[in-house]
Scaffold this motif. Sequence first.
Motif, PDB file in Angstrom:
ATOM      1  N   TYR A  81       9.009 -22.004  -8.414  1.00 46.53           N
ATOM      2  CA  TYR A  81       9.838 -21.836  -7.221  1.00 46.53           C
ATOM      3  C   TYR A  81      10.468 -20.463  -7.273  1.00 46.53           C
ATOM      4  O   TYR A  81      11.059 -20.069  -8.275  1.00 46.53           O
ATOM      5  CB  TYR A  81      10.929 -22.905  -7.127  1.00 46.53           C
ATOM      6  N   SER A  82      10.328 -19.731  -6.176  1.00 48.93           N
ATOM      7  CA  SER A  82      10.903 -18.401  -6.063  1.00 48.93           C
ATOM      8  C   SER A  82      11.884 -18.399  -4.904  1.00 48.93           C
ATOM      9  O   SER A  82      11.497 -18.541  -3.749  1.00 48.93           O
ATOM     10  CB  SER A  82       9.777 -17.374  -5.816  1.00 48.93           C
ATOM     11  N   GLY A  83      13.169 -18.293  -5.215  1.00 39.92           N
ATOM     12  CA  GLY A  83      14.197 -18.298  -4.175  1.00 39.92           C
ATOM     13  C   GLY A  83      14.721 -16.890  -3.913  1.00 39.92           C
ATOM     14  O   GLY A  83      14.120 -15.905  -4.312  1.00 39.92           O
ATOM     15  N   GLY A  84      15.840 -16.811  -3.237  1.00 39.11           N
ATOM     16  CA  GLY A  84      16.453 -15.520  -2.952  1.00 39.11           C
ATOM     17  C   GLY A  84      15.975 -14.924  -1.648  1.00 39.11           C
ATOM     18  O   GLY A  84      15.220 -15.533  -0.892  1.00 39.11           O
ATOM     19  N   LEU A  85      16.397 -13.703  -1.389  1.00 43.57           N
ATOM     20  CA  LEU A  85      16.082 -13.048  -0.114  1.00 43.57           C
ATOM     21  C   LEU A  85      14.595 -12.827   0.092  1.00 43.57           C
ATOM     22  O   LEU A  85      14.082 -12.968   1.184  1.00 43.57           O
ATOM     23  CB  LEU A  85      16.813 -11.704  -0.022  1.00 43.57           C
ATOM     24  N   ASN A  86      13.891 -12.459  -0.954  1.00 42.67           N
ATOM     25  CA  ASN A  86      12.456 -12.207  -0.836  1.00 42.67           C
ATOM     26  C   ASN A  86      11.627 -13.355  -1.399  1.00 42.67           C
ATOM     27  O   ASN A  86      10.433 -13.219  -1.609  1.00 42.67           O
ATOM     28  CB  ASN A  86      12.075 -10.909  -1.572  1.00 42.67           C
ATOM     29  N   GLY A  87      12.274 -14.477  -1.669  1.00 41.13           N
ATOM     30  CA  GLY A  87      11.589 -15.621  -2.258  1.00 41.13           C
ATOM     31  C   GLY A  87      10.584 -16.238  -1.305  1.00 41.13           C
ATOM     32  O   GLY A  87      10.693 -16.144  -0.097  1.00 41.13           O
ATOM     33  N   LYS A  88       9.572 -16.878  -1.880  1.00 37.72           N
ATOM     34  CA  LYS A  88       8.508 -17.505  -1.105  1.00 37.72           C
ATOM     35  C   LYS A  88       8.619 -19.014  -1.077  1.00 37.72           C
ATOM     36  O   LYS A  88       7.805 -19.672  -0.469  1.00 37.72           O
ATOM     37  CB  LYS A  88       7.155 -17.122  -1.686  1.00 37.72           C
ATOM     38  N   GLY A  89       9.573 -19.588  -1.805  1.00 39.80           N
ATOM     39  CA  GLY A  89       9.638 -21.039  -1.920  1.00 39.80           C
ATOM     40  C   GLY A  89       8.766 -21.492  -3.068  1.00 39.80           C
ATOM     41  O   GLY A  89       8.688 -20.841  -4.106  1.00 39.80           O
ATOM     42  N   PHE A  90       8.078 -22.623  -2.908  1.00 41.00           N
ATOM     43  CA  PHE A  90       7.197 -23.108  -3.967  1.00 41.00           C
ATOM     44  C   PHE A  90       5.952 -22.223  -4.042  1.00 41.00           C
ATOM     45  O   PHE A  90       5.364 -21.867  -3.021  1.00 41.00           O
ATOM     46  CB  PHE A  90       6.805 -24.560  -3.719  1.00 41.00           C
ATOM     47  N   VAL A  91       5.583 -21.878  -5.257  1.00 39.84           N
ATOM     48  CA  VAL A  91       4.459 -20.975  -5.507  1.00 39.84           C
ATOM     49  C   VAL A  91       3.540 -21.630  -6.532  1.00 39.84           C
ATOM     50  O   VAL A  91       3.999 -22.195  -7.514  1.00 39.84           O
ATOM     51  CB  VAL A  91       4.971 -19.619  -6.058  1.00 39.84           C
ATOM     52  N   PHE A  92       2.239 -21.541  -6.295  1.00 37.44           N
ATOM     53  CA  PHE A  92       1.242 -22.066  -7.214  1.00 37.44           C
ATOM     54  C   PHE A  92       0.708 -20.918  -8.064  1.00 37.44           C
ATOM     55  O   PHE A  92       0.145 -19.972  -7.537  1.00 37.44           O
ATOM     56  CB  PHE A  92       0.082 -22.712  -6.444  1.00 37.44           C
TER      57      PHE A  92
END
Length: 109
Positions: A81-92
């Motif tokens: 999971y990538s959060g924050g301003l530039n985050g993508k959400g769930f990532v595989f």
Amino acid sequence: MIKVSDQAKAKAVQLMTEEGFNPVEDYIRVGVKSGGCSGLEYVLKFDNQKTDTDQLFEDNNIKIIVDKKSILYLAGTTLEYSGGLNGKGFVFNNPNASRTCGCGESFSL
């Protein structure tokens, strides 16, 4: 088979609870279907039903079910999971993918 990072676990537990699922008993369903800009795209949703064609995996106290046709595409994948301003959400993070699209939601082998 499928690993779950600590960040993905925390977000999954939060979202499952918000959506009325029980993170201890219910599942994250992970799969692959045709589509996306690279040919195959990931499917990710919460589920409380396991079928006879599902394989059950558990990592980091998260239960994951994968349909049999998707298992070969997902072997060794880590759900992050990538959060924050530039985050993508769930990532595989899929070691089987030879090419992925810019958004990370589709791939090819």
